[in-house]
Scaffold this motif. Structure first.
Motif, PDB file in Angstrom:
ATOM      1  N   LEU A  17       0.812  -1.220   0.000  1.00  0.00           N
ATOM      2  CA  LEU A  17       0.000   0.000   0.000  1.00  0.00           C
ATOM      3  C   LEU A  17       0.843   1.267   0.000  1.00  0.00           C
ATOM      4  O   LEU A  17       0.318   2.365  -0.145  1.00  0.00           O
ATOM      5  N   ASP A  18       2.154   1.116   0.214  1.00  0.00           N
ATOM      6  CA  ASP A  18       3.081   2.242   0.275  1.00  0.00           C
ATOM      7  C   ASP A  18       2.665   3.241   1.351  1.00  0.00           C
ATOM      8  O   ASP A  18       2.544   4.441   1.098  1.00  0.00           O
ATOM      9  N   VAL A  19       2.423   2.713   2.547  1.00  0.00           N
ATOM     10  CA  VAL A  19       2.028   3.544   3.681  1.00  0.00           C
ATOM     11  C   VAL A  19       3.180   3.640   4.681  1.00  0.00           C
ATOM     12  O   VAL A  19       4.154   2.890   4.598  1.00  0.00           O
ATOM     13  N   ALA A  20       3.059   4.551   5.609  1.00  0.00           N
ATOM     14  CA  ALA A  20       4.106   4.756   6.598  1.00  0.00           C
ATOM     15  C   ALA A  20       4.042   3.743   7.741  1.00  0.00           C
ATOM     16  O   ALA A  20       5.055   3.431   8.368  1.00  0.00           O
ATOM     17  N   ARG A  21       2.849   3.219   8.004  1.00  0.00           N
ATOM     18  CA  ARG A  21       2.692   2.273   9.114  1.00  0.00           C
ATOM     19  C   ARG A  21       1.545   1.328   8.805  1.00  0.00           C
ATOM     20  O   ARG A  21       0.531   1.722   8.247  1.00  0.00           O
ATOM     21  N   CYS A  22       1.711   0.083   9.196  1.00  0.00           N
ATOM     22  CA  CYS A  22       0.654  -0.915   9.055  1.00  0.00           C
ATOM     23  C   CYS A  22       0.766  -1.845  10.254  1.00  0.00           C
ATOM     24  O   CYS A  22       1.858  -2.319  10.576  1.00  0.00           O
ATOM     25  N   GLY A  34       9.426   3.821   7.530  1.00  0.00           N
ATOM     26  CA  GLY A  34      10.249   5.028   7.484  1.00  0.00           C
ATOM     27  C   GLY A  34      10.709   5.435   8.861  1.00  0.00           C
ATOM     28  O   GLY A  34      11.183   4.615   9.633  1.00  0.00           O
ATOM     29  N   SER A  35      10.481   6.685   9.192  1.00  0.00           N
ATOM     30  CA  SER A  35      11.030   7.231  10.430  1.00  0.00           C
ATOM     31  C   SER A  35      10.023   7.270  11.577  1.00  0.00           C
ATOM     32  O   SER A  35      10.322   7.834  12.619  1.00  0.00           O
ATOM     33  N   LEU A  36       8.848   6.694  11.403  1.00  0.00           N
ATOM     34  CA  LEU A  36       7.858   6.696  12.484  1.00  0.00           C
ATOM     35  C   LEU A  36       8.283   5.760  13.608  1.00  0.00           C
ATOM     36  O   LEU A  36       8.950   4.754  13.378  1.00  0.00           O
TER      37      LEU A  36
END
Length: 90
Positions: A46-51, A72-74
């Motif tokens: 989904l190309d999301v930052a968090r799942c 990423g950086s989350l």
């Protein structure tokens, strides 16, 4: 006609993801490994930052985070709890 092609392309991409996910999960045995692999694959797809995933409290008001994948950086939210009402409508 173009929208019909987009629908077909999206369907083919969805089916390809589902087949790849089944192949990935088939080799895993432990529930926590399965959930982590599924979150990682879905987050990447989904190309999301968090799942992530979690459990909802018996009264249906709190989400207890089980684990997550971050792209990423989350910061990880694994093990955190939050009121479902803070997550938005839906």
């Amino acid at each position: 006609m173009r929208s019909h092609l987009l629908d077909r392309d999206e369907l083919l991409a969805r089916q390809a993801f589902q087949l790849a996910l089944v192949d990935l999960l088939r080799a895993l045995e432990r529930p926590e490994d399965i959930m982590a692999a599924a979150a990682s694959a879905l987050g990447s797809h989904l190309d999301v930052a968090r799942c992530g995933y979690g459990e909802v409290s018996k009264d249906g008001t709190v989400l207890h985070g089980g684990g997550d994948w971050i792209g990423g950086s989350l910061a990880s939210l694994a093990g955190d709890s939050c009121a479902l009402s803070t997550l938005g409508a839906g």
